[in-house]
Design a protein around this motif. Structure first.
Motif, PDB file in Angstrom:
ATOM      1  N   THR A 370       7.438   3.895   9.438  1.00 60.00           N
ATOM      2  CA  THR A 370       7.775   2.893   8.425  1.00 60.00           C
ATOM      3  C   THR A 370       6.612   2.542   7.528  1.00 60.00           C
ATOM      4  OG1 THR A 370       7.185   1.017   9.833  1.00 60.00           O
ATOM      5  CG2 THR A 370       9.421   1.884  10.060  1.00 60.00           C
ATOM      6  N   GLY A 371       5.367   2.873   7.951  1.00 61.58           N
ATOM      7  CA  GLY A 371       4.203   2.507   7.170  1.00 61.58           C
ATOM      8  C   GLY A 371       3.795   1.058   7.329  1.00 61.58           C
ATOM      9  N   ARG A 372       4.466   0.342   8.238  1.00 59.59           N
ATOM     10  CA  ARG A 372       4.163  -1.073   8.422  1.00 59.59           C
ATOM     11  C   ARG A 372       3.176  -1.278   9.573  1.00 59.59           C
ATOM     12  NH1 ARG A 372       9.925  -1.301   7.236  1.00 59.59           N
ATOM     13  NH2 ARG A 372      10.253  -2.436   5.302  1.00 59.59           N
ATOM     14  N   ILE A 373       2.521  -2.439   9.551  1.00 63.98           N
ATOM     15  CA  ILE A 373       1.596  -2.817  10.615  1.00 63.98           C
ATOM     16  C   ILE A 373       2.386  -3.186  11.872  1.00 63.98           C
ATOM     17  CG2 ILE A 373      -0.081  -4.564  11.333  1.00 63.98           C
ATOM     18  CD1 ILE A 373      -1.218  -2.583   9.431  1.00 63.98           C
ATOM     19  N   LEU A 374       1.867  -2.775  13.035  1.00 63.77           N
ATOM     20  CA  LEU A 374       2.445  -3.181  14.317  1.00 63.77           C
ATOM     21  C   LEU A 374       1.555  -4.269  14.907  1.00 63.77           C
ATOM     22  CD1 LEU A 374       3.341   0.324  15.798  1.00 63.77           C
ATOM     23  CD2 LEU A 374       4.870  -1.302  14.669  1.00 63.77           C
ATOM     24  N   PRO A 375       1.902  -5.531  14.719  1.00 64.37           N
ATOM     25  CA  PRO A 375       1.018  -6.615  15.170  1.00 64.37           C
ATOM     26  C   PRO A 375       0.905  -6.659  16.684  1.00 64.37           C
ATOM     27  CG  PRO A 375       3.137  -7.492  14.467  1.00 64.37           C
ATOM     28  CD  PRO A 375       3.148  -6.036  14.116  1.00 64.37           C
ATOM     29  N   THR A 486       4.622   8.312  -0.485  1.00 65.61           N
ATOM     30  CA  THR A 486       3.548   9.029   0.210  1.00 65.61           C
ATOM     31  C   THR A 486       3.698   8.836   1.716  1.00 65.61           C
ATOM     32  OG1 THR A 486       1.976   7.199   0.254  1.00 65.61           O
ATOM     33  CG2 THR A 486       2.016   8.556  -1.731  1.00 65.61           C
ATOM     34  N   ARG A 487       2.931   9.628   2.498  1.00 61.39           N
ATOM     35  CA  ARG A 487       3.041   9.576   3.953  1.00 61.39           C
ATOM     36  C   ARG A 487       2.027   8.648   4.604  1.00 61.39           C
ATOM     37  NH1 ARG A 487       3.570  15.369   6.730  1.00 61.39           N
ATOM     38  NH2 ARG A 487       3.399  13.945   8.488  1.00 61.39           N
ATOM     39  N   SER A 488       0.979   8.269   3.907  1.00 61.57           N
ATOM     40  CA  SER A 488      -0.075   7.472   4.540  1.00 61.57           C
ATOM     41  C   SER A 488      -0.676   6.496   3.543  1.00 61.57           C
ATOM     42  CB  SER A 488      -1.177   8.386   5.087  1.00 61.57           C
ATOM     43  OG  SER A 488      -1.872   9.013   4.024  1.00 61.57           O
ATOM     44  N   VAL A 489      -1.400   5.516   4.081  1.00 65.04           N
ATOM     45  CA  VAL A 489      -2.118   4.560   3.233  1.00 65.04           C
ATOM     46  C   VAL A 489      -3.128   5.305   2.370  1.00 65.04           C
ATOM     47  CG1 VAL A 489      -3.708   2.606   3.233  1.00 65.04           C
ATOM     48  CG2 VAL A 489      -1.792   2.653   4.841  1.00 65.04           C
ATOM     49  N   ALA A 490      -3.869   6.239   2.983  1.00 69.54           N
ATOM     50  CA  ALA A 490      -4.892   6.981   2.245  1.00 69.54           C
ATOM     51  C   ALA A 490      -4.284   7.762   1.093  1.00 69.54           C
ATOM     52  CB  ALA A 490      -5.636   7.921   3.194  1.00 69.54           C
ATOM     53  N   ALA A 491      -3.145   8.421   1.342  1.00 71.31           N
ATOM     54  CA  ALA A 491      -2.496   9.192   0.273  1.00 71.31           C
ATOM     55  C   ALA A 491      -1.993   8.278  -0.839  1.00 71.31           C
ATOM     56  CB  ALA A 491      -1.348  10.013   0.850  1.00 71.31           C
ATOM     57  N   SER A 492      -1.452   7.118  -0.464  1.00 71.75           N
ATOM     58  CA  SER A 492      -0.961   6.190  -1.490  1.00 71.75           C
ATOM     59  C   SER A 492      -2.103   5.703  -2.368  1.00 71.75           C
ATOM     60  CB  SER A 492      -0.237   5.011  -0.835  1.00 71.75           C
ATOM     61  OG  SER A 492      -1.133   4.180  -0.133  1.00 71.75           O
ATOM     62  N   GLN A 507       2.161  -0.423  -9.405  1.00 75.61           N
ATOM     63  CA  GLN A 507       2.042  -1.301  -8.250  1.00 75.61           C
ATOM     64  C   GLN A 507       1.881  -0.443  -7.002  1.00 75.61           C
ATOM     65  OE1 GLN A 507       2.055  -4.782  -7.846  1.00 75.61           O
ATOM     66  NE2 GLN A 507       1.703  -4.771 -10.051  1.00 75.61           N
ATOM     67  N   LEU A 508       1.057  -0.915  -6.069  1.00 72.53           N
ATOM     68  CA  LEU A 508       0.807  -0.185  -4.833  1.00 72.53           C
ATOM     69  C   LEU A 508       1.375  -0.970  -3.653  1.00 72.53           C
ATOM     70  CD1 LEU A 508      -0.601   2.135  -3.275  1.00 72.53           C
ATOM     71  CD2 LEU A 508      -2.686   0.733  -3.281  1.00 72.53           C
ATOM     72  N   LEU A 509       2.130  -0.270  -2.794  1.00 72.58           N
ATOM     73  CA  LEU A 509       2.726  -0.899  -1.621  1.00 72.58           C
ATOM     74  C   LEU A 509       2.415  -0.057  -0.387  1.00 72.58           C
ATOM     75  CD1 LEU A 509       4.547  -2.913  -0.137  1.00 72.58           C
ATOM     76  CD2 LEU A 509       6.526  -1.558  -0.841  1.00 72.58           C
ATOM     77  N   ASN A 510       1.577  -0.590   0.484  1.00 76.77           N
ATOM     78  CA  ASN A 510       1.321   0.055   1.764  1.00 76.77           C
ATOM     79  C   ASN A 510       1.001  -1.027   2.789  1.00 76.77           C
ATOM     80  OD1 ASN A 510      -1.493  -0.594   1.533  1.00 76.77           O
ATOM     81  ND2 ASN A 510      -1.854   1.290   0.370  1.00 76.77           N
ATOM     82  N   ALA A 511       0.463  -0.638   3.932  1.00 75.98           N
ATOM     83  CA  ALA A 511       0.233  -1.614   5.007  1.00 75.98           C
ATOM     84  C   ALA A 511      -0.728  -2.726   4.606  1.00 75.98           C
ATOM     85  CB  ALA A 511      -0.288  -0.890   6.246  1.00 75.98           C
ATOM     86  N   ILE A 530       6.066   1.746 -12.496  1.00 73.23           N
ATOM     87  CA  ILE A 530       5.686   2.775 -11.534  1.00 73.23           C
ATOM     88  C   ILE A 530       5.235   2.090 -10.250  1.00 73.23           C
ATOM     89  CG2 ILE A 530       4.139   4.703 -11.030  1.00 73.23           C
ATOM     90  CD1 ILE A 530       3.871   5.161 -14.033  1.00 73.23           C
ATOM     91  N   THR A 531       5.839   2.467  -9.125  1.00 71.06           N
ATOM     92  CA  THR A 531       5.482   1.916  -7.819  1.00 71.06           C
ATOM     93  C   THR A 531       5.083   3.059  -6.898  1.00 71.06           C
ATOM     94  OG1 THR A 531       7.111   0.142  -8.103  1.00 71.06           O
ATOM     95  CG2 THR A 531       6.256   0.496  -5.883  1.00 71.06           C
ATOM     96  N   VAL A 532       3.915   2.920  -6.297  1.00 77.52           N
ATOM     97  CA  VAL A 532       3.439   3.896  -5.305  1.00 77.52           C
ATOM     98  C   VAL A 532       3.587   3.246  -3.938  1.00 77.52           C
ATOM     99  CG1 VAL A 532       1.485   5.277  -4.503  1.00 77.52           C
ATOM    100  CG2 VAL A 532       1.799   4.854  -6.958  1.00 77.52           C
ATOM    101  N   ALA A 533       4.226   3.936  -2.999  1.00 76.65           N
ATOM    102  CA  ALA A 533       4.508   3.307  -1.710  1.00 76.65           C
ATOM    103  C   ALA A 533       4.480   4.311  -0.574  1.00 76.65           C
ATOM    104  CB  ALA A 533       5.877   2.619  -1.749  1.00 76.65           C
ATOM    105  N   THR A 534       4.113   3.821   0.608  1.00 77.66           N
ATOM    106  CA  THR A 534       4.270   4.595   1.833  1.00 77.66           C
ATOM    107  C   THR A 534       5.719   4.478   2.285  1.00 77.66           C
ATOM    108  OG1 THR A 534       3.586   2.671   3.116  1.00 77.66           O
ATOM    109  CG2 THR A 534       1.877   4.272   2.551  1.00 77.66           C
ATOM    110  N   ASN A 535       5.995   4.944   3.488  1.00 76.10           N
ATOM    111  CA  ASN A 535       7.375   4.942   3.980  1.00 76.10           C
ATOM    112  C   ASN A 535       7.989   3.553   4.034  1.00 76.10           C
ATOM    113  OD1 ASN A 535       7.191   7.656   4.342  1.00 76.10           O
ATOM    114  ND2 ASN A 535       7.016   7.609   6.553  1.00 76.10           N
TER     115      ASN A 535
END
Length: 663
Positions: A370-375, A486-492, A507-511, A530-535
């Protein structure tokens, strides 16, 4: 005449739950041969009922009812459902009441296709519904009907945001029917959780639910009959039953079922006891320092696909030579090789901004699907501490496993399990073999207008990034919003930097921006944006088109890499063209991407390297076949991991049962 008959709760324990029989190899073989016919037969049986027509006939009598009258009708239906069961007639009456309640409270009326989806879920199946078809609203049909019939209902989502949002949004529908609604999210106290699970319908995340179940099992111990617990309760307030938060596993509806039941099923859930003192930092730093002195290929071999590292004989000899200059813990051969292997794994297989981020001096795990943080999650066996030492953050205490369970074993314990998702067809066989869940494709409310613009493959990553920037500029100039996945934070962040260098606002959307997810997604459909995002890309949240966007062609989705599963690609593509809107998707990738590098066979990797070096035009069909072969190999690999994990989990359960210990 359809009637939903729940299996009887198993055993004498306090938890009503399903007994999962263990089949022998002969039964498994026979089942595998019959599976395609069995799951299709079940699906056909459900499809034979025209639930929309039945509900339509009931709807006329409700047309002029007030909310108060709908509530009284639900009370009368509750008694009838508990007396007669879930017959077709009673289910149709319930669906009609839910539809009327939604129309009065939310201004939303269930479409006929949503009625079919609710019927499928009530029957214990997976409803495959396209993005934007209203799965959240659809779930109220099955949940309300089951709750009115007396079954506690869990609606299981993938993160706290969706849990809280869906409970709040759909709450008025349930309350209009006289049903209570609860919410379970991270950080709640046991008392708050207990109160939430006591409601008729509770929204919760898969991880919170499973950990609550494991904690309850730990509180109970292995020997805990209903009679024993009742005696404890009568004897005093501090009984084991008083410490439980769940009421059992009656009826579960899993949102994003493919993600929860399949993708996340690769990793067992573990409850750990944290030690009082943090481990020695010097030990981990010494291991990391020694690991940097070993030579890849000669001293160790990295297997990215299996995500492990193996020391060679030469590496073992090199390590033995280094041992005299290392702390005392490294003088034992087995211990030093374990530590060095962990250090090599931390250095070579877990990368910052791909597998984790560092925030507030903490290593926080990124969910790779999902590209989200697992707290509040951590890796086992000292790996988390090794990565903390690698990143220079304060070390947390090591974890000792207290209880563990896989999603496969947990979800099979529900008396009735169902789900909904936009992408399940590719894994229909696995969902049946593991969970006995057939997949039923639900027709869309409006014709789909999503255009497939195909896949373009470049030789190098540099050519790919340049092409993505140029394509985004063209689409934005046409007035279309663009979502770059994108597949990862780094790629985004690499895409973001390339767009910024080209002067393209985005706009950038990642963890790192997880708190702004809803706000970013809500604007992602505006003209020229334009929005760049991970999963994470707003899965579970619709991207609504702004004024004039539909006329320009709708949302354009660009995938920058193929994922390890066609389903995950399809999830990204499904962000475009929701509810009959126009839209398109395309993939712009390269032979240097991670997928072929990790999962392609050796000959195919050699061919990819050859293509990367070659000048001139290369056959696109040949390149696409190369990437699809790697993707198919990745899908088979992950399916094998899930099968092995389930088998291991069952063996451990048998051993614990034999020893008399809890799970």
């Amino acid at each position: 005449m359809f009637e939903l008959a729940l299996p009887s709760p198993s055993g004498s324990g306090p938890y009503p739950e399903q007994a999962v029989p263990r089949a022998g190899w002969l039964d498994k073989t026979a089942d595998a041969l019959a599976a395609p016919f069995a799951r299709r037969a079940r699906a056909r049986g459900v499809a034979a009922t025209d639930i929309a027509a039945l509900v339509g006939r009931e709807q006329d009598a409700l047309r002029n009812l007030t909310l108060e009258e709908i509530g009284r009708g639900a009370g009368e239906l509750r008694a009838a459902l508990r007396r007669e069961g879930l017959t077709e007639t009673r289910v149709a009456q319930s669906f009609a009441l839910v539809r009327a309640a939604a129309e009065r409270t939310l201004g939303m009326r269930h479409f006929d296709c949503q009625l079919v989806g609710g019927w499928v879920m009530l029957n214990g199946m997976i409803a495959e519904m396209d993005t934007g078809e209203g799965k959240t609203l659809t779930a109220t049909l099955a949940a309300s009907t089951a709750a009115l019939a007396g079954m506690p209902v869990h609606i299981i989502t993938v993160n706290d945001y969706l849990t809280a949002r869906d409970a709040e949004t759909m709450g008025p529908v349930y309350r209009a029917l006289g049903l209570s609604v609860g919410t379970v999210v991270n950080g709640q106290s046991p008392d708050a959780r207990r109160a939430a699970y006591a409601c008729d319908v509770v929204y919760c995340t898969n991880k919170e639910l499973t950990f609550d179940y494991l904690r309850d099992r730990l509180a109970l111990g292995r020997r805990s009959s209903r009679a024993q617990l009742q005696i404890e309760r009568l004897a005093g307030r501090d009984s084991r039953a008083s410490r439980l938060v769940l009421r059992g596993l009656y009826f579960g509806i899993v949102d994003e079922a493919d993600s929860v039941l399949v993708d996340e099923a690769r990793t067992p859930l573990v409850i750990s006891g944290r030690s009082d003192q943090a481990p020695e930092l010097a030990m981990f730093r010494a291991a990391l320092d020694a690991a940097t002195r070993l030579t890849g290929g000669a001293d160790f071999v990295v297997d990215a696909r299996e995500r492990n590292v193996r020391l060679t004989q030469a590496g073992q000899a090199t390590l033995a030579q280094l041992a005299p200059g290392l702390p005392a813990v490294f003088q034992g051969r087995r211990r030093r090789e374990e530590l060095l292997t962990q250090a090599l794994v931390a250095l070579h297989l877990f990368q910052r901004d791909e597998h984790y981020i560092v925030r507030d001096e903490k290593v926080q795990i990124i969910d790779e699907y999902t590209g989200r943080i697992l707290p509040d999650r951590s890796w086992e066996l000292g790996l988390h501490q090794m990565i903390e030492a690698k990143e220079g953050t304060p070390l947390t205490g090591q974890q000792a496993s207290v209880a563990r369970m896989t999603y496969q074993r947990f979800f099979r314990r529900y008396l009735r399990l169902s789900g909904m998702t936009g992408t399940a067809s590719e894994i229909a066989a696995e969902l049946w073999s593991v969970y006995r869940l057939p997949v039923v494709r639900i027709p869309t409310n409006r014709p789909v207008r999503r255009r497939d613009l195909g896949t373009v493959v470049f030789r190098t990553a540099e050519e790919k990034w340049a092409a993505i920037g140029a394509r985004a500029r063209t689409l934005a100039n046409e007035g279309r919003p663009v979502l770059i996945g994108t597949r990862s934070v780094a790629a985004s962040e690499r895409v973001s930097a390339a767009l910024a260098a080209a002067g393209l606002a985005h706009q950038l959307l990642n963890a790192r921006q997880d708190k702004e997810e809803a706000a970013i997604v809500s604007l992602a459909g505006q003209r020229g944006r334009i929005t760049v995002a991970t999963n994470m890309a707003g899965r579970g949240t619709d991207i609504k088109l702004g004024p004039g966007v539909a006329e320009a062609g709708g949302l354009a989705v660009i995938a920058t890499e193929l994922h390890e599963s066609r389903r995950i690609d399809r999830q990204l593509y499904g962000r475009a063209a929701r509810q009959g809107d126009p839209g398109s998707f395309e993939a712009i990738v390269s032979v240097q991407d991670e997928l072929p590098a990790v999962y392609a066979s050796r000959p195919v990797r050699g061919l990819a390297a050859f293509f990367a070096r070659r000048s001139g035009r290369i056959s696109q069909p040949a390149l696409r076949r190369l990437l699809r072969a790697a993707q198919a190999r990745a899908e088979r690999h992950h399916a094998a991991i899930r099968r092995d994990l389930l088998a291991t989990d069952e063996r451990m359960s048998d051993l614990l049962a034999f020893s008399g210990k809890g799970e």
